[in-house]
Design a protein around this motif. Structure first.
Motif, PDB file in Angstrom:
ATOM      1  N   ALA A  53      -1.241  -5.405   0.616  1.00  0.00           N
ATOM      2  CA  ALA A  53      -0.257  -4.855  -0.323  1.00  0.00           C
ATOM      3  C   ALA A  53       1.099  -4.684   0.336  1.00  0.00           C
ATOM      4  O   ALA A  53       2.143  -4.863  -0.310  1.00  0.00           O
ATOM      5  CB  ALA A  53      -0.749  -3.517  -0.876  1.00  0.00           C
ATOM      6  N   PHE A  54       1.123  -4.356   1.621  1.00  0.00           N
ATOM      7  CA  PHE A  54       2.386  -4.207   2.339  1.00  0.00           C
ATOM      8  C   PHE A  54       3.096  -5.550   2.432  1.00  0.00           C
ATOM      9  O   PHE A  54       4.312  -5.641   2.218  1.00  0.00           O
ATOM     10  CB  PHE A  54       2.136  -3.638   3.736  1.00  0.00           C
ATOM     11  CG  PHE A  54       3.391  -3.343   4.504  1.00  0.00           C
ATOM     12  CD1 PHE A  54       4.146  -2.222   4.233  1.00  0.00           C
ATOM     13  CD2 PHE A  54       3.830  -4.196   5.505  1.00  0.00           C
ATOM     14  CE1 PHE A  54       5.312  -1.942   4.937  1.00  0.00           C
ATOM     15  CE2 PHE A  54       4.988  -3.935   6.214  1.00  0.00           C
ATOM     16  CZ  PHE A  54       5.730  -2.798   5.929  1.00  0.00           C
ATOM     17  N   LEU A 109       3.385   1.049  -2.120  1.00  0.00           N
ATOM     18  CA  LEU A 109       2.390  -0.024  -2.120  1.00  0.00           C
ATOM     19  C   LEU A 109       1.870  -0.328  -3.520  1.00  0.00           C
ATOM     20  O   LEU A 109       1.413  -1.439  -3.788  1.00  0.00           O
ATOM     21  CB  LEU A 109       1.206   0.343  -1.212  1.00  0.00           C
ATOM     22  CG  LEU A 109       1.466   0.364   0.293  1.00  0.00           C
ATOM     23  CD1 LEU A 109       0.202   0.739   1.041  1.00  0.00           C
ATOM     24  CD2 LEU A 109       2.006  -0.972   0.787  1.00  0.00           C
ATOM     25  N   GLY A 110       1.932   0.627  -4.423  1.00  0.00           N
ATOM     26  CA  GLY A 110       1.423   0.416  -5.772  1.00  0.00           C
ATOM     27  C   GLY A 110       2.469  -0.033  -6.761  1.00  0.00           C
ATOM     28  O   GLY A 110       2.186  -0.094  -7.968  1.00  0.00           O
ATOM     29  N   HIS A 111       3.675  -0.336  -6.285  1.00  0.00           N
ATOM     30  CA  HIS A 111       4.720  -0.752  -7.217  1.00  0.00           C
ATOM     31  C   HIS A 111       4.391  -2.118  -7.814  1.00  0.00           C
ATOM     32  O   HIS A 111       3.804  -2.974  -7.165  1.00  0.00           O
ATOM     33  CB  HIS A 111       6.083  -0.800  -6.528  1.00  0.00           C
ATOM     34  CG  HIS A 111       7.110   0.002  -7.266  1.00  0.00           C
ATOM     35  ND1 HIS A 111       7.464  -0.258  -8.568  1.00  0.00           N
ATOM     36  CD2 HIS A 111       7.853   1.067  -6.887  1.00  0.00           C
ATOM     37  CE1 HIS A 111       8.380   0.613  -8.963  1.00  0.00           C
ATOM     38  NE2 HIS A 111       8.630   1.434  -7.956  1.00  0.00           N
ATOM     39  N   THR A 112       4.797  -2.282  -9.057  1.00  0.00           N
ATOM     40  CA  THR A 112       4.489  -3.487  -9.817  1.00  0.00           C
ATOM     41  C   THR A 112       5.456  -4.622  -9.492  1.00  0.00           C
ATOM     42  O   THR A 112       6.501  -4.400  -8.881  1.00  0.00           O
ATOM     43  CB  THR A 112       4.632  -3.184 -11.316  1.00  0.00           C
ATOM     44  OG1 THR A 112       6.005  -2.816 -11.569  1.00  0.00           O
ATOM     45  CG2 THR A 112       3.724  -2.059 -11.743  1.00  0.00           C
ATOM     46  N   PRO A 113       5.149  -5.831  -9.959  1.00  0.00           N
ATOM     47  CA  PRO A 113       6.194  -6.869  -9.961  1.00  0.00           C
ATOM     48  C   PRO A 113       7.303  -6.454 -10.925  1.00  0.00           C
ATOM     49  O   PRO A 113       7.089  -5.669 -11.841  1.00  0.00           O
ATOM     50  CB  PRO A 113       5.456  -8.116 -10.459  1.00  0.00           C
ATOM     51  CG  PRO A 113       4.273  -7.605 -11.210  1.00  0.00           C
ATOM     52  CD  PRO A 113       3.880  -6.334 -10.513  1.00  0.00           C
ATOM     53  N   PHE A 114       8.496  -6.960 -10.687  1.00  0.00           N
ATOM     54  CA  PHE A 114       9.661  -6.730 -11.544  1.00  0.00           C
ATOM     55  C   PHE A 114      10.136  -5.279 -11.542  1.00  0.00           C
ATOM     56  O   PHE A 114      10.745  -4.815 -12.505  1.00  0.00           O
ATOM     57  CB  PHE A 114       9.389  -7.189 -12.990  1.00  0.00           C
ATOM     58  CG  PHE A 114       8.751  -8.535 -13.094  1.00  0.00           C
ATOM     59  CD1 PHE A 114       9.373  -9.659 -12.561  1.00  0.00           C
ATOM     60  CD2 PHE A 114       7.518  -8.695 -13.707  1.00  0.00           C
ATOM     61  CE1 PHE A 114       8.781 -10.913 -12.652  1.00  0.00           C
ATOM     62  CE2 PHE A 114       6.913  -9.946 -13.794  1.00  0.00           C
ATOM     63  CZ  PHE A 114       7.541 -11.053 -13.263  1.00  0.00           C
ATOM     64  N   GLY A 115       9.872  -4.557 -10.456  1.00  0.00           N
ATOM     65  CA  GLY A 115      10.429  -3.226 -10.282  1.00  0.00           C
ATOM     66  C   GLY A 115       9.999  -2.244 -11.353  1.00  0.00           C
ATOM     67  O   GLY A 115       8.873  -2.279 -11.860  1.00  0.00           O
ATOM     68  N   HIS A 116      10.935  -1.357 -11.724  1.00  0.00           N
ATOM     69  CA  HIS A 116      10.606  -0.322 -12.701  1.00  0.00           C
ATOM     70  C   HIS A 116      10.414  -0.900 -14.099  1.00  0.00           C
ATOM     71  O   HIS A 116       9.750  -0.275 -14.941  1.00  0.00           O
ATOM     72  CB  HIS A 116      11.685   0.760 -12.703  1.00  0.00           C
ATOM     73  CG  HIS A 116      11.640   1.627 -11.488  1.00  0.00           C
ATOM     74  ND1 HIS A 116      10.653   2.569 -11.285  1.00  0.00           N
ATOM     75  CD2 HIS A 116      12.444   1.688 -10.381  1.00  0.00           C
ATOM     76  CE1 HIS A 116      10.850   3.180 -10.126  1.00  0.00           C
ATOM     77  NE2 HIS A 116      11.932   2.658  -9.567  1.00  0.00           N
ATOM     78  N   GLN A 135      -0.571   4.712  -8.390  1.00  0.00           N
ATOM     79  CA  GLN A 135      -1.143   3.414  -8.053  1.00  0.00           C
ATOM     80  C   GLN A 135      -1.086   3.162  -6.551  1.00  0.00           C
ATOM     81  O   GLN A 135      -1.984   2.527  -5.991  1.00  0.00           O
ATOM     82  CB  GLN A 135      -0.416   2.303  -8.810  1.00  0.00           C
ATOM     83  CG  GLN A 135      -1.068   0.934  -8.700  1.00  0.00           C
ATOM     84  CD  GLN A 135      -2.403   0.856  -9.421  1.00  0.00           C
ATOM     85  OE1 GLN A 135      -2.763   1.747 -10.181  1.00  0.00           O
ATOM     86  NE2 GLN A 135      -3.139  -0.210  -9.199  1.00  0.00           N
ATOM     87  N   SER A 136      -0.041   3.668  -5.882  1.00  0.00           N
ATOM     88  CA  SER A 136       0.035   3.520  -4.422  1.00  0.00           C
ATOM     89  C   SER A 136      -1.153   4.205  -3.765  1.00  0.00           C
ATOM     90  O   SER A 136      -1.749   3.678  -2.808  1.00  0.00           O
ATOM     91  CB  SER A 136       1.341   4.117  -3.894  1.00  0.00           C
ATOM     92  OG  SER A 136       2.452   3.379  -4.339  1.00  0.00           O
ATOM     93  N   LEU A 137      -1.513   5.381  -4.265  1.00  0.00           N
ATOM     94  CA  LEU A 137      -2.684   6.072  -3.725  1.00  0.00           C
ATOM     95  C   LEU A 137      -3.954   5.291  -4.030  1.00  0.00           C
ATOM     96  O   LEU A 137      -4.849   5.177  -3.181  1.00  0.00           O
ATOM     97  CB  LEU A 137      -2.769   7.487  -4.301  1.00  0.00           C
ATOM     98  CG  LEU A 137      -3.889   8.368  -3.729  1.00  0.00           C
ATOM     99  CD1 LEU A 137      -3.705   8.591  -2.231  1.00  0.00           C
ATOM    100  CD2 LEU A 137      -3.946   9.706  -4.467  1.00  0.00           C
ATOM    101  N   ARG A 138      -4.035   4.723  -5.223  1.00  0.00           N
ATOM    102  CA  ARG A 138      -5.219   3.935  -5.576  1.00  0.00           C
ATOM    103  C   ARG A 138      -5.334   2.688  -4.695  1.00  0.00           C
ATOM    104  O   ARG A 138      -6.438   2.292  -4.316  1.00  0.00           O
ATOM    105  CB  ARG A 138      -5.144   3.536  -7.049  1.00  0.00           C
ATOM    106  CG  ARG A 138      -6.339   2.735  -7.519  1.00  0.00           C
ATOM    107  CD  ARG A 138      -6.416   2.655  -9.032  1.00  0.00           C
ATOM    108  NE  ARG A 138      -7.442   1.708  -9.459  1.00  0.00           N
ATOM    109  CZ  ARG A 138      -8.749   1.959  -9.466  1.00  0.00           C
ATOM    110  NH1 ARG A 138      -9.208   3.145  -9.072  1.00  0.00           N
ATOM    111  NH2 ARG A 138      -9.619   1.054  -9.863  1.00  0.00           N
ATOM    112  N   VAL A 308      -2.828  -6.997 -12.034  1.00  0.00           N
ATOM    113  CA  VAL A 308      -1.469  -7.359 -12.443  1.00  0.00           C
ATOM    114  C   VAL A 308      -0.446  -6.526 -11.677  1.00  0.00           C
ATOM    115  O   VAL A 308       0.587  -7.039 -11.228  1.00  0.00           O
ATOM    116  CB  VAL A 308      -1.295  -7.185 -13.963  1.00  0.00           C
ATOM    117  CG1 VAL A 308       0.152  -7.436 -14.372  1.00  0.00           C
ATOM    118  CG2 VAL A 308      -2.224  -8.138 -14.708  1.00  0.00           C
ATOM    119  N   ALA A 309      -0.716  -5.241 -11.489  1.00  0.00           N
ATOM    120  CA  ALA A 309       0.205  -4.382 -10.746  1.00  0.00           C
ATOM    121  C   ALA A 309       0.381  -4.853  -9.316  1.00  0.00           C
ATOM    122  O   ALA A 309       1.454  -4.690  -8.721  1.00  0.00           O
ATOM    123  CB  ALA A 309      -0.295  -2.937 -10.763  1.00  0.00           C
ATOM    124  N   GLY A 310      -0.650  -5.446  -8.738  1.00  0.00           N
ATOM    125  CA  GLY A 310      -0.581  -5.886  -7.357  1.00  0.00           C
ATOM    126  C   GLY A 310       0.148  -7.195  -7.143  1.00  0.00           C
ATOM    127  O   GLY A 310       0.459  -7.558  -6.005  1.00  0.00           O
TER     128      GLY A 310
END
Length: 332
Positions: A53-54, A109-116, A135-138, A308-310
């Protein structure tokens, strides 16, 4: 005595009384044998840097979608800037730099594609339950290492999930990352917006520049000094006047950049892409093998959201194109 034990003793001798000490960590969800070289927080930092994820952060949007220039920020360069600012503050306040860095490197780490824009799209599909900090924690608890997670220390996990809004982090180090994130993004967003021709430095109201400085470097330096000079006994904070100016700067950026139709023109395409991908991958047989196990255990909708979030921006666009855009027929 091991190297790790020597480091832990050094922390007790040199760090502030309210600093988090690795030897006093609340521990991990799954107990592990201690490393002879690295403290618990050093190991957490290393696990984050080496996780998948990093690496995907390098092609995830910060503010401008799929920018063509080489010098626009990505989610990865944002993360590194947050880490640098946070470590500077932690060292000045004699707090735990290893814990600070681990939280900073993992916070998005849990941020989605295309930012906010991507985050909002998934939020609308999940009735508002999707938040990048959760999501970062997940990601670190459940999704990394093909479903095993990274098994990070409690203090790092607390800093990750509390870095954006709601409850303050328990540790002073987590509080530092929360402020460092704000200091970093407001200033590099200004820098990127100027590079994109969306605004100029002189557009920033003079009362804000007079308080915080009239360049990226001056503003960052001013805000770091404000945190260092005004934090006491484990409570991390800015000078009230500086914080008020920061809030005013954020309000200015919200109107000038974050809601700017020219800067955000491509974002109108994001909801359709995210929804199409999400609906497609709700069928577990379309997911990678390890994500099928997540679907079986946590539900197909959750697994589709996770997958999808990843995605990176590039992978999301390529996957959407492969699935939904007709291919030109080639001659035999």
């Amino acid at each position: 005595m091991t190297v790790r034990e020597q480091t832990e003793q050094l922390e007790h001798r040199t760090l502030a009384p309210w600093a988090a000490k690795a030897a006093e960590s609340r521990g991990r969800a799954r107990k592990e044998e201690e490393c002879p070289l690295r403290t618990a927080f050093q190991r957490d930092r290393d696990r984050v840097i080496h996780c998948k994820a990093f690496r995907r952060l390098k092609t995830k949007t910060q503010v401008f979608l799929s920018p063509q220039g080489d010098h626009y920020r990505t989610r990865l360069t944002h993360t590194l800037e947050v880490s640098q600012i946070a470590r500077t503050i932690a060292r000045a306040l004699r707090l735990n730099e290893d814990l600070t860095e681990a939280i900073a490197l993992a916070h998005d780490l849990g941020h989605t594609p295309f930012g906010h824009a991507g985050e909002r799209a998934l939020g609308s599909l999940s009735e508002g339950s999707f938040k990048h900090y959760r999501q970062s924690l997940r990601v670190v608890d459940r999704l990394e290492k093909e479903g095993l997670g990274l098994n990070l220390s409690w203090e790092v996990r607390n800093g990750i999930v509390c870095h954006t809004e709601g409850t303050q982090p328990v540790t002073a180090e987590g509080q530092i990352v929360r402020l460092a994130d704000r200091i970093a993004y407001i200033n590099h967003d200004i820098d990127d917006a100027i590079r994109a021709g969306v605004m100029e430095e002189r557009d920033i109201p003079r009362d804000i520049s007079g308080q915080l400085g009239d360049s990226k470097t001056r503003r960052i330096t001013s805000l770091i000094h404000s945190v260092v000079d005004n934090s006491r006994d484990g409570l991390i904070q800015m000078d009230p006047g500086d914080f008020e100016a920061y809030e005013a700067l954020h309000g200015f950026m919200y109107q000038a950049v974050y809601k700017n139709e020219y800067a955000k023109s491509e974002e109108r395409k994001v909801p359709h892409i995210m929804e199409s991908l999400y609906k497609h991958f709700q069928y577990p047989e379309r997911l990678p093998e390890y994500m099928r196990r997540i679907a079986q255990e946590d539900g197909s909708s959750t697994a589709a959201m996770d997958y999808v979030a990843g995605m990176s921006d590039l992978y999301a666009v390529r996957t959407y194109s492969d699935l939904f855009i007709p291919k030109a027929w080639k001659e035999a």
